[in-house]
Every structure is written in C-alpha cells, then in structure tokens.
Design a protein around this motif. Structure first.
Motif, mmCIF file in Angstrom:
data_model
loop_
_atom_site.group_PDB
_atom_site.id
_atom_site.type_symbol
_atom_site.label_atom_id
_atom_site.label_comp_id
_atom_site.label_asym_id
_atom_site.label_seq_id
_atom_site.Cartn_x
_atom_site.Cartn_y
_atom_site.Cartn_z
ATOM 1 N N CYS A 239 0.840 -1.207 0.000
ATOM 2 C CA CYS A 239 0.000 0.000 0.000
ATOM 3 C C CYS A 239 0.871 1.252 0.000
ATOM 4 C CB CYS A 239 -0.906 0.010 1.227
ATOM 5 S SG CYS A 239 -1.935 1.492 1.341
ATOM 6 N N PRO A 240 0.819 2.020 -1.077
ATOM 7 C CA PRO A 240 1.633 3.244 -1.105
ATOM 8 C C PRO A 240 1.134 4.310 -0.141
ATOM 9 C CG PRO A 240 0.233 3.123 -3.041
ATOM 10 C CD PRO A 240 0.065 1.818 -2.307
ATOM 11 N N ARG B 196 -0.447 7.427 5.391
ATOM 12 C CA ARG B 196 -1.601 8.334 5.382
ATOM 13 C C ARG B 196 -2.817 7.643 5.998
ATOM 14 N NH1 ARG B 196 -6.057 8.737 2.524
ATOM 15 N NH2 ARG B 196 -5.380 7.303 0.888
ATOM 16 N N LEU B 197 -3.031 6.386 5.649
ATOM 17 C CA LEU B 197 -4.182 5.651 6.183
ATOM 18 C C LEU B 197 -4.087 5.495 7.696
ATOM 19 C CD1 LEU B 197 -4.654 2.883 3.472
ATOM 20 C CD2 LEU B 197 -5.895 5.049 3.718
ATOM 21 N N CYS C 138 -2.431 4.582 16.112
ATOM 22 C CA CYS C 138 -2.312 3.596 15.034
ATOM 23 C C CYS C 138 -0.832 3.432 14.721
ATOM 24 C CB CYS C 138 -3.086 4.044 13.801
ATOM 25 S SG CYS C 138 -4.875 3.988 14.047
ATOM 26 N N VAL C 139 -0.416 2.199 14.590
ATOM 27 C CA VAL C 139 0.996 1.852 14.486
ATOM 28 C C VAL C 139 1.262 1.165 13.157
ATOM 29 C CG1 VAL C 139 2.861 0.512 15.549
ATOM 30 C CG2 VAL C 139 1.060 1.514 16.986
ATOM 31 N N LEU C 140 2.334 1.572 12.483
ATOM 32 C CA LEU C 140 2.770 0.863 11.282
ATOM 33 C C LEU C 140 3.731 -0.221 11.721
ATOM 34 C CD1 LEU C 140 3.472 3.581 8.542
ATOM 35 C CD2 LEU C 140 1.523 2.037 8.745
ATOM 36 N N GLY C 141 3.277 -1.458 11.690
ATOM 37 C CA GLY C 141 4.160 -2.563 12.015
ATOM 38 C C GLY C 141 3.481 -3.620 12.862
ATOM 39 N N PRO D 8 8.676 1.173 14.929
ATOM 40 C CA PRO D 8 7.311 1.406 14.442
ATOM 41 C C PRO D 8 6.868 2.867 14.552
ATOM 42 C CG PRO D 8 7.382 -0.593 15.736
ATOM 43 C CD PRO D 8 8.731 0.071 15.884
ATOM 44 N N ASP D 9 6.352 3.389 13.444
ATOM 45 C CA ASP D 9 5.759 4.726 13.440
ATOM 46 C C ASP D 9 4.416 4.657 14.134
ATOM 47 O OD1 ASP D 9 7.783 6.041 12.041
ATOM 48 O OD2 ASP D 9 6.919 5.517 10.097
ATOM 49 N N ILE D 10 4.204 5.584 15.056
ATOM 50 C CA ILE D 10 2.948 5.640 15.794
ATOM 51 C C ILE D 10 2.245 6.946 15.447
ATOM 52 C CG2 ILE D 10 1.856 5.639 18.070
ATOM 53 C CD1 ILE D 10 4.388 4.154 19.086
ATOM 54 N N PHE D 11 1.021 6.839 14.973
ATOM 55 C CA PHE D 11 0.212 8.001 14.607
ATOM 56 C C PHE D 11 -0.825 8.232 15.703
ATOM 57 C CE2 PHE D 11 2.024 6.210 10.876
ATOM 58 C CZ PHE D 11 2.372 7.294 10.089
#
Length: 125
Positions: free
Chosen positions: A90-91, A95-96, A108-111, A121-124
C-alpha cells in the motif's frame, strides 16, 4: 493487557493468514513490544484505496481496541536479505494510519511482524 486491532491489505489477504503477525502479538515482540501483553479484538481488510479505513478504526475502537496496527507488508517488502522498508503493498499506508488515528482517536501503528532491520514502528496519534 492492551487490546489491539489489526488492519491488513487485501492484496495479501489470500496469501497470508497473519500467522507471524499473530505470533508476534501473542509473544509481545516486533511491533507489539509496548506493553505487558496484548489481546486481539478484531481484524479488518482494507480494500483500497482506503476509503473505509476510518470506519474500520472506529469499529475496532468500539470493540475495545486501544491501539490499531497496520501490517508490515503494507509499507515494507521482503527481499533476499529480509524485510526492507518501502515498496509495500500500500503506497498510502502512512496516510491511512494517520487518518485512522484521527478518526478513532486511538494510536495507530505501522508494524506487526517482520519489521525491517533497524525500523522503529511509526505511531500516529
């Protein structure tokens, strides 16, 4: 115990049963190293281009999720030496994750599993 929701990409839905992600969650490793145990409350599949992710996040929160993780395959890929950040399924994964965090009001965490070497992990929020 932290309650977790997972969002995955439809492009991997029929190839990956989330085995490594669920093991990482159960064992509190890789993307789930932030607490004293985790409990899965639900899994959604994003069917691109991500229009429903905000609603998915709100529903996961209503089911008790305190945090949502986006699968590593969404933003990273596997090469001969292991997982590498970039060129995931997912490019728009970052953003999602940001949109989901704002919509649901939870991090929300990427990973999940298979984190690229050196990746934190990036945390939004």
């Amino acid at each position: 115990m932290k309650q977790i929701g997972i969002i995955r990409c439809e492009k991997n839905e029929t190839r990956c049963p989330l085995t490594s992600c669920l093991k990482a969650l159960d064992q509190g490793r890789e993307g789930f190293q932030d607490g004293d145990g985790h409990e899965l409350v639900g899994v959604f599949t994003c069917r691109g281009p991500g229009d429903g992710v905000a609603d998915m996040a709100r529903i996961l929160k209503s089911k008790g999720a305190a945090q949502i993780h986006f699968c590593t395959c969404m933003f990273a890929h596997k090469d001969k030496d292991g997982w590498v950040e970039g060129d995931g399924l997912c490019p728009d994964a970052a953003r999602l994750a940001g949109d989901a965090a704002r919509a649901a009001g939870i991090p929300c965490v990427l990973g999940t599993a298979h984190l690229p070497k050196g990746y934190r992990p990036d945390i939004f929020t």
